[in-house]
Design an enzyme around this catalytic site. Sequence first.
Site, PDB file in Angstrom:
ATOM      1  N   SER A  80      -0.699  -2.020   0.640  1.00  0.00           N
ATOM      2  CA  SER A  80      -1.247  -3.140  -0.145  1.00  0.00           C
ATOM      3  C   SER A  80      -0.596  -3.199  -1.524  1.00  0.00           C
ATOM      4  O   SER A  80      -0.203  -4.274  -2.004  1.00  0.00           O
ATOM      5  CB  SER A  80      -2.760  -2.979  -0.329  1.00  0.00           C
ATOM      6  N   ALA A  81      -0.455  -2.036  -2.156  1.00  0.00           N
ATOM      7  CA  ALA A  81       0.189  -1.997  -3.477  1.00  0.00           C
ATOM      8  C   ALA A  81       1.655  -2.393  -3.356  1.00  0.00           C
ATOM      9  O   ALA A  81       2.164  -3.201  -4.148  1.00  0.00           O
ATOM     10  CB  ALA A  81       0.069  -0.586  -4.067  1.00  0.00           C
ATOM     11  N   ALA A  82       2.342  -1.869  -2.337  1.00  0.00           N
ATOM     12  CA  ALA A  82       3.776  -2.157  -2.188  1.00  0.00           C
ATOM     13  C   ALA A  82       4.013  -3.645  -1.938  1.00  0.00           C
ATOM     14  O   ALA A  82       4.924  -4.241  -2.531  1.00  0.00           O
ATOM     15  CB  ALA A  82       4.359  -1.318  -1.044  1.00  0.00           C
ATOM     16  N   ASP A 119      -1.048   3.901  -6.878  1.00  0.00           N
ATOM     17  CA  ASP A 119      -0.176   3.388  -5.821  1.00  0.00           C
ATOM     18  C   ASP A 119       0.684   2.232  -6.334  1.00  0.00           C
ATOM     19  O   ASP A 119       1.862   2.097  -5.970  1.00  0.00           O
ATOM     20  CB  ASP A 119      -1.005   2.971  -4.595  1.00  0.00           C
TER      21      ASP A 119
END
Length: 287
Positions: A80-82, A119
């Site tokens: 999700s962060a990426a 993250d």
Amino acid sequence: MIKVSAPGKLMLLGEHAVVYGYPCIVTAVSQRLEVSVSKIDDIPMDRRFVDAAIRAWGDGKDYAFSIKSAFSGKYGFGSSAAVTVAALKAMRPIVENWVLFDAAYKIVLDVQGVGSGFDVAAATYGGTLYFVAAGKIIEPLEIKELPLIVGYTGMKADTTTLIKQVAEKKEKNPEKVERIFQAIAKLVEEAKTRILEADWERVGKLMDFNQEYLRDLGVSSEKLETLISAAKKAGAWGAKLSGAGGGDCMIALATSDKREVIGKAIERAGGQAIDVRPNAEGVRIEL
Ligand code: MEV
């Protein structure tokens, strides 16, 4: 068309305590998630992060993204962060990392409701970072190597539920949980120095101590414990869960000649040894 990629991450030390303002250490991993803009396609993952990124930086235009990931969302590598970081960068390729971090962290918090942002920092900056919640401190640790072994439990962790469980424990027993957080913070501080000195034997010991505290917090699992003890019996300097707990991955530290035997021990114990390199580059434009 523009293509942007961002790395996944693994928490080395300090999970959960970091949510309460204490430091952690995170490393970006070689498995990356790639976002291409301008191609209409199905997005094979949770759309909420990309939609929120378009709302934030899309300037009212309708972007279409195609997403390809080298890592499965199930590992807990921070997809999700990426995806949020990569999608924002695709819309504004020339952006300073701190601006990108702030915007992406805001989106992840809006969509997910909880999270320290470690993250998002790993996806943005890459490398290995000393991180304090919400990005109050993001300090790159300049290291040449990090002899890390990764084992997947086969079970997806539910981060939000685990964060809630720790919050409930803290409410019931504030002094005890605060003491655990303080002890974790102390070992994270020492680990920062030892990682810079490449004193892996001591970092391994600190990982073991960190695992004991995570067990006390109630976030470990039988499968994690089995893989951790298999890695240690096979000669790892130390091992612990990585991330929220309950499932996802465990990590171990060991000399390179022991990698194979430890990987096999993890597999024999019912886990999956995952081939990733730590300390990977942060978000980047691919073309
Ligand atoms: C989850 O991967 C790690 C936690 O510390 C949550 C966070 O820092 O966002 C439990």
